[in-house]
Design an enzyme around this catalytic site. Structure first.
Site, PDB file in Angstrom:
ATOM      1  N   GLU A 185      45.574  35.825  42.018  1.00  0.00           N
ATOM      2  CA  GLU A 185      45.765  34.517  41.374  1.00  0.00           C
ATOM      3  C   GLU A 185      46.610  33.574  42.223  1.00  0.00           C
ATOM      4  O   GLU A 185      47.815  33.460  42.041  1.00  0.00           O
ATOM      5  CB  GLU A 185      46.420  34.689  39.990  1.00  0.00           C
ATOM      6  CG  GLU A 185      46.557  33.370  39.238  1.00  0.00           C
ATOM      7  CD  GLU A 185      47.301  33.488  37.925  1.00  0.00           C
ATOM      8  OE1 GLU A 185      47.396  32.475  37.201  1.00  0.00           O
ATOM      9  OE2 GLU A 185      47.812  34.583  37.606  1.00  0.00           O
ATOM     10  N   LYS A 236      41.556  34.696  39.943  1.00  0.00           N
ATOM     11  CA  LYS A 236      41.977  33.796  38.865  1.00  0.00           C
ATOM     12  C   LYS A 236      42.456  32.508  39.509  1.00  0.00           C
ATOM     13  O   LYS A 236      43.454  32.509  40.241  1.00  0.00           O
ATOM     14  CB  LYS A 236      43.073  34.433  38.009  1.00  0.00           C
ATOM     15  CG  LYS A 236      43.490  33.560  36.827  1.00  0.00           C
ATOM     16  CD  LYS A 236      44.366  34.309  35.827  1.00  0.00           C
ATOM     17  CE  LYS A 236      44.778  33.407  34.669  1.00  0.00           C
ATOM     18  NZ  LYS A 236      45.522  34.125  33.615  1.00  0.00           N
TER      19      LYS A 236
END
Length: 298
Positions: A179, A216
């Site tokens: 992420e 993400k």
């Protein structure tokens, strides 16, 4: 290395739905509780605070609205992984009772801003945490860094750090969610996303054929900008964070990106309150989940 659960891997790769992010950690827990209507005067130490937030998460997870027809996975905080719901470890309850795939947040927060980015702080005790995650039947992990400026060196450092730790995680038999969040308020967000995509593609090209990761990412400025990443054979799924957008705006932006699914935290719990009756709580959560789901299946 343990074998990755194939049923969970297939569900994450091809299932319809989204990931619920229930992973507010120590620093963000008081704010999450405050938004839920539980003020800081309600607890006097961390243990009381974590008990209250576990009650909130348990209420969400046990709600009939929190259903695998709409939700593929849920990201947990370490303290939540080590607690139980109805006598079962939280991850086991999610999978065995709800058919929802459990993930664990493993990062320890952000380093100070340098080169326009915030790298992850060193993750002390990561190997021990991953061992416990395997014992608790966790499927994958999540770790966050933040990009504030379109600085090529900083973005390269972030992606290299994420993939280096991601490989350590994969070698333990877990699927890492990588992420590198681009701040939605960044003045050069679109340029940062262009640099980020090229650095991610570079790292994906270096992976062995068997390695699987998830990504993400902030919802991109240009619609469908991450379609090449979504189709990469190493990538199980690309999910989007709400990043500070309100629920309606996050859903609209997400719906414009085909194949990108939600992994929302604030936008998921928006409008939920400790003071609501179970009927009102479940009705609100059901509407929220339906809206996020619709935005995730475009």
């Amino acid at each position: 290395m343990r074998n990755i659960n194939k049923a969970q891997l297939d569900r994450m790769h091809s299932g319809k739905g989204f990931i619920a992010a229930l992973d507010q950690s120590g620093g963000s827990t008081p704010k999450a509780l405050s938004l839920y209507g539980v003020q800081e005067s309600s607890f006097s130490n961390d243990e009381e605070m974590y008990t209250l937030v576990h009650e909130m998460r348990t209420r969400i997870i046990k709600s009939p609205a929190f259903d695998s027809d709409y939700i593929l996975g849920a990201i947990l905080f370490e303290n939540t992984m080590d607690r139980k719901i109805d006598g079962q470890w939280t991850a086991d309850y999610l999978w065995e009772k709800k058919n929802i795939v459990p993930f664990l947040k493993v990062d320890k927060g952000l380093a100070d801003l340098a080169n326009g980015v915030q790298l992850m702080k060193p993750i002390a005790g990561l190997d021990e945490l991953l061992t416990r995650a395997v014992e608790r039947n966790i499927f994958g992990t999540k770790m966050r860094s933040v990009i504030k400026e379109a600085n090529s060196e900083g973005i390269r450092e972030i992606v290299e750090q994420q993939f280096a730790v991601g490989l350590q995680i994969f070698e333990k038999g877990l699927v890492p969610i990588i992420e590198p969040e681009v701040d939605i308020y960044s003045a050069d967000k679109e340029k940062s996303e262009a640099i980020l995509k090229e650095e991610i593609k570079k790292q994906l090209s270096l992976l062995d054929d068997n390695v699987k990761v998830m990504l993400k990412l902030s919802i991109p400025t240009v619609n469908d900008f991450y379609k090449e990443l979504i189709s990469d054979p190493h990538v199980v799924r690309v999910v989007a964070l709400s990043g500070g957008y309100g629920q309606d705006e996050a859903n609209y932006k997400l719906s414009q990106n085909h194949g990108l699914i939600a992994s929302f935290s604030r936008a998921l719990s928006e409008g939920l309150s400790a003071g609501q009756s179970d009927a009102d709580f479940n009705t609100k959560l059901e509407k929220t989940i339906a809206a996020i789901y619709e935005a995730s299946i475009t």
